[in-house]
Design an enzyme around this catalytic site. Structure first.
Site: not given
Length: 486
Positions: A77, A79, A116, A146-147, A170, A458
């Site tokens: 992904h 983003d 990530d 995705e996030e 991922d 994150h």
């Protein structure tokens, strides 16, 4: 420092990662990275398209001698999660990530790194650009958002891809081959309330909770990390009975899939209780920090006198809100009975906003079992509805059911053991991967997930291990060489 990173091995991968990290790419604002990826594919002379929702697909023919192998979809992904330390000046909408090397790790200066899933994207870019890597026909799928909602995976139509094998890049442990993941649902509680004018006999205080590690609300939910929203509520709970405490505003957490690191509240208390309030809150702060001293050594709780707020929350609503926040589950709800040490169901109380007569509490509930996910979501719904909130379920996405008879799993398990002298850890994870959603429109596609070591995803502590990326890259090359015939 990007020059030093570009010299790391494998250079082709790290250079693509550095290129990508120069492009701002927040979730739901992927216009620039979509254009970047389309330019990349078109400049290589490869078939490149953007679908209805913004996913980018780039197709590359097989290298000589690999034409009869199964077409492979390589997927990541575009983003990234945008988190920064409170003292870091950084604009994610305009700036590229500022990276540096520390020992065997790549980090960012006060922000998330974007490993990530940027390392997965960079891997695919390196394969697409290569002239010396042996591979079958490749369909590179770069999904968006995705996030914060899995929008790209959900919007991908059937028929755009012909590949029989999907490699999702991922996963964040280099000894792990992922075969399943949790689904999720957003649980959002809202309520309007009447603001009252603050009586003259009250004085204002600002309370700050900060310094928590934060982290991935799926992969790290079982680690006992502090949740700033729950800690703040603990500080406010019973405050009215003891000090006449009335809430004016709260702002806690940020993204739904990040464990909250910070929370700020402005309150008013009876002036006559000022000394007792400071003494007792400092005592409670010491108690909380003692409880978290192992997992959260940098936790800071500050209580500072401020201007008295002009308005405060209706008392009845305040009492219901603080009790609902105490009762609402945060953390692990159930462990899997089938897969050892796997969290089956959990909840993250991710975002709390109290201001201007409105309450909003946002949670992300995850589970690898659909019925258990709904069970916990209904528990949260009941908790908040009892206090007069309206509760909405949204963003529901399915989990990915493990297939232990997967053909590509057997290939990859043997290759990993041959390369590393040990067996990989074949597992499902509690994070949300796109495989389950993609499988809805591509049910016959054989899917697997893997990746290099990434820690602290994150959060501003996110870091990628250099030696692990090298190990992972060797694995990628061997997998592409050994894709079976279609």
């Amino acid at each position: 420092m990007s020059k030093e990173i570009r010299q790391l091995e494998p250079k082709v991968l790290w250079n693509k990662f550095a290129d990508l990290n120069a492009v701002p790419r927040p979730s739901k604002k992927e216009e620039r990275v979509i254009a970047f990826m389309k330019d990349f594919g078109e400049n290589l002379g490869l078939e490149t398209l953007e679908d209805e929702v913004g996913n980018v697909i780039i197709k590359k023919p097989a290298t000589a001698g690999m034409e009869h192998r199964t077409t492979v979809v390589m997927q990541s992904h575009l983003d990234m999660v945008h988190q920064k330390n409170s003292n870091t000046e950084f604009d994610f909408d305009t700036q590229g990530i500022d990276m540096f090397i520390e020992g065997d790790w790549i980090k960012a200066k006060g922000t998330t790194l974007g490993a990530d899933n940027g390392l997965g994207v960079a891997t695919i870019m390196a394969v697409l650009e290569s002239t010396d890597i042996s591979h079958p026909a490749i369909e590179a799928l770069f999904t968006i958002d995705e996030e914060t909602g899995m929008t790209g995976a959900m919007g991908l139509k059937a028929g755009l891809l012909s590949g029989g094998i999907l490699l999702n890049l991922d996963t964040e442990e280099d000894d792990e081959i992922g075969v399943g993941c949790a689904g999720g649902i957003d649980v959002t509680a809202t309520r309007d309330y009447t603001e009252e004018e603050t009586p003259e006999f009250k004085i204002g205080f600002e309370i700050l909770v900060k310094g928590l590690q934060g982290g991935h609300s799926g992969m790290q939910i079982h680690e006992g990390l502090g949740n700033a929203n729950k800690i703040m509520n603990r500080l406010l709970f019973d405050g009215f009975e003891k000090f006449g405490l009335r809430i004016s505003e709260i702002d806690g957490g940020s993204l739904r899939n990040a464990i909250p690191r910070e929370s700020r509240a402005v309150v008013a208390i009876d002036a006559v209780h000022e000394d007792d309030f400071i003494t007792q809150l400092k005592s409670l702060s010491i108690t909380i920090k003692t409880e978290y001293k192992t997992m959260e050594p940098d936790l800071v709780i500050e209580i500072t006198k401020c201007d008295t707020p002009k308005h405060i929350m209706d008392l009845g609503v305040q009492e219901g809100f603080t009790r609902a926040m105490y009762a609402a589950l945060n953390g692990v709800y159930k462990m899997s009975a089938d897969i050892p040490e796997l969290v089956e169901t959990s909840n993250n109380i991710a975002r709390v906003i109290v201001k201007d007569g409105k309450i909003k509490v946002g949670c992300l509930t995850r589970s690898s079992v659909e019925s258990s996910k709904l069970d916990l979501a209904n528990s949260l719904r009941a908790t908040f509805e009892l206090t007069g909130c309206e509760v909405e379920f949204s963003g529901d996405y399915p989990g990915w059911t493990p297939n232990m008879d997967s053909a590509i799993l057997k290939v990859m398990t043997k290759l990993y053991e041959d390369l590393n002298g040990e067996k990989p850890h074949v597992a499902a994870c509690h994070a949300g991967l796109e495989c389950g959603i993609l499988g809805k429109n591509y049910p016959d596609m054989d899917m697997i997930s893997f990746g290099p070591n990434i820690k602290g995803a994150h959060s501003p502590d996110e870091r990628a291990q250099i030696s692990s990326v090298q190990k992972y890259w060797r694995f990628v090359l061997e997998i592409l060489k050994h894709i079976p015939e279609g």
